[in-house]
Design a protein around this motif. Structure first.
Motif, PDB file in Angstrom:
ATOM      1  N   HIS A  28      13.645   4.594   0.426  1.00  0.00           N
ATOM      2  CA  HIS A  28      14.166   4.862  -0.936  1.00  0.00           C
ATOM      3  C   HIS A  28      12.845   4.364  -2.000  1.00  0.00           C
ATOM      4  O   HIS A  28      12.984   4.239  -3.149  1.00  0.00           O
ATOM      5  N   GLY A  29      11.562   4.642  -1.219  1.00  0.00           N
ATOM      6  CA  GLY A  29      10.831   4.123  -2.055  1.00  0.00           C
ATOM      7  C   GLY A  29      10.420   2.530  -2.559  1.00  0.00           C
ATOM      8  O   GLY A  29       9.231   2.213  -2.217  1.00  0.00           O
ATOM      9  N   TYR A  30      10.871   2.181  -1.348  1.00  0.00           N
ATOM     10  CA  TYR A  30      10.642   0.517  -2.048  1.00  0.00           C
ATOM     11  C   TYR A  30      10.686  -0.292   0.106  1.00  0.00           C
ATOM     12  O   TYR A  30      10.477   0.554   0.899  1.00  0.00           O
ATOM     13  N   ILE A  31      10.418  -1.032  -0.082  1.00  0.00           N
ATOM     14  CA  ILE A  31      10.101  -1.974   1.171  1.00  0.00           C
ATOM     15  C   ILE A  31      10.995  -2.508   2.358  1.00  0.00           C
ATOM     16  O   ILE A  31      12.694  -3.290   1.990  1.00  0.00           O
ATOM     17  N   THR A  32      10.923  -1.248   3.242  1.00  0.00           N
ATOM     18  CA  THR A  32      11.738  -1.885   4.559  1.00  0.00           C
ATOM     19  C   THR A  32      12.053  -3.222   5.074  1.00  0.00           C
ATOM     20  O   THR A  32      10.961  -3.108   5.598  1.00  0.00           O
ATOM     21  N   PRO A  60       0.408  -1.760  -0.237  1.00  0.00           N
ATOM     22  CA  PRO A  60       0.088   0.080  -0.022  1.00  0.00           C
ATOM     23  C   PRO A  60       0.703   1.399   0.458  1.00  0.00           C
ATOM     24  O   PRO A  60       0.507   2.725   0.032  1.00  0.00           O
ATOM     25  N   GLY A  61       1.872   1.116   0.434  1.00  0.00           N
ATOM     26  CA  GLY A  61       2.508   2.140   1.128  1.00  0.00           C
ATOM     27  C   GLY A  61       4.251   2.326  -0.048  1.00  0.00           C
ATOM     28  O   GLY A  61       4.525   3.796  -0.442  1.00  0.00           O
ATOM     29  N   CYS A  62       4.853   1.542  -0.591  1.00  0.00           N
ATOM     30  CA  CYS A  62       6.207   1.391  -1.210  1.00  0.00           C
ATOM     31  C   CYS A  62       5.574   0.284  -2.538  1.00  0.00           C
ATOM     32  O   CYS A  62       5.092  -0.273  -2.787  1.00  0.00           O
ATOM     33  N   ASN A  63       7.217   0.392  -3.130  1.00  0.00           N
ATOM     34  CA  ASN A  63       6.934   0.033  -5.016  1.00  0.00           C
ATOM     35  C   ASN A  63       7.661  -1.383  -4.144  1.00  0.00           C
ATOM     36  O   ASN A  63       8.554  -1.377  -3.148  1.00  0.00           O
ATOM     37  N   PRO A  64       6.646  -2.638  -4.437  1.00  0.00           N
ATOM     38  CA  PRO A  64       7.315  -3.547  -3.954  1.00  0.00           C
ATOM     39  C   PRO A  64       8.307  -4.928  -4.731  1.00  0.00           C
ATOM     40  O   PRO A  64       8.951  -6.056  -4.855  1.00  0.00           O
ATOM     41  N   GLN A  65       8.795  -3.500  -5.817  1.00  0.00           N
ATOM     42  CA  GLN A  65       9.787  -4.688  -6.469  1.00  0.00           C
ATOM     43  C   GLN A  65      11.353  -4.856  -5.828  1.00  0.00           C
ATOM     44  O   GLN A  65      11.860  -5.904  -6.443  1.00  0.00           O
ATOM     45  N   TYR A  66      11.424  -3.843  -4.882  1.00  0.00           N
ATOM     46  CA  TYR A  66      12.890  -4.892  -3.919  1.00  0.00           C
ATOM     47  C   TYR A  66      12.216  -4.855  -2.525  1.00  0.00           C
ATOM     48  O   TYR A  66      11.241  -3.829  -2.053  1.00  0.00           O
ATOM     49  N   SER A 112       4.212  -4.461   6.763  1.00  0.00           N
ATOM     50  CA  SER A 112       2.874  -4.898   5.441  1.00  0.00           C
ATOM     51  C   SER A 112       1.769  -3.263   4.936  1.00  0.00           C
ATOM     52  O   SER A 112       1.143  -3.296   4.130  1.00  0.00           O
ATOM     53  N   GLN A 113       2.189  -2.501   5.971  1.00  0.00           N
ATOM     54  CA  GLN A 113       1.502  -0.715   5.473  1.00  0.00           C
ATOM     55  C   GLN A 113       2.117  -0.413   5.276  1.00  0.00           C
ATOM     56  O   GLN A 113       1.858   0.879   4.528  1.00  0.00           O
ATOM     57  N   ALA A 114       3.090  -0.209   5.738  1.00  0.00           N
ATOM     58  CA  ALA A 114       3.766   1.156   5.284  1.00  0.00           C
ATOM     59  C   ALA A 114       5.580   0.749   5.584  1.00  0.00           C
ATOM     60  O   ALA A 114       6.109   0.154   4.731  1.00  0.00           O
TER      61      ALA A 114
END
Length: 77
Positions: free
Chosen positions: A68-72, A21-27, A62-64
């Motif tokens: 750098h725009g990707y999943i922490t 929902p908040g990040c680009n899931p590519q990485y 999984s919510q935020a």
């Protein structure tokens, strides 16, 4: 991928999330804000699992929680 322009670590998994929902899931990203020694432990754990073909669980919000725009990443287990 490990980039020389920063101290962050990007990686993907076979079962990489396809949406977030908040990040680009590519990485997934291990942030440069994680202390150096801890980043090295997380990277070592990822490499060990990769070389031995072991499954690992990645802890992330999984919510935020974007870096750098990707999943922490918060945990590699």
């Amino acid at each position: 991928a490990i980039y020389t322009g920063g101290d962050y670590i990007y990686f993907t998994l076979e079962n990489q999330p396809t949406n977030h929902p908040g990040c680009n899931p590519q990485y997934f990203v291990i942030s440069e804000s994680v202390p150096y020694e801890r980043r090295q432990m997380l990277l070592s754990r990822l490499l060990m699992a990769y070389s031995s073909k072991e499954n690992v669980n990645i802890g992330y919000d999984s919510q935020a929680g974007c870096t750098h725009g990707y999943i922490t990443v918060h945990r590699v287990g």
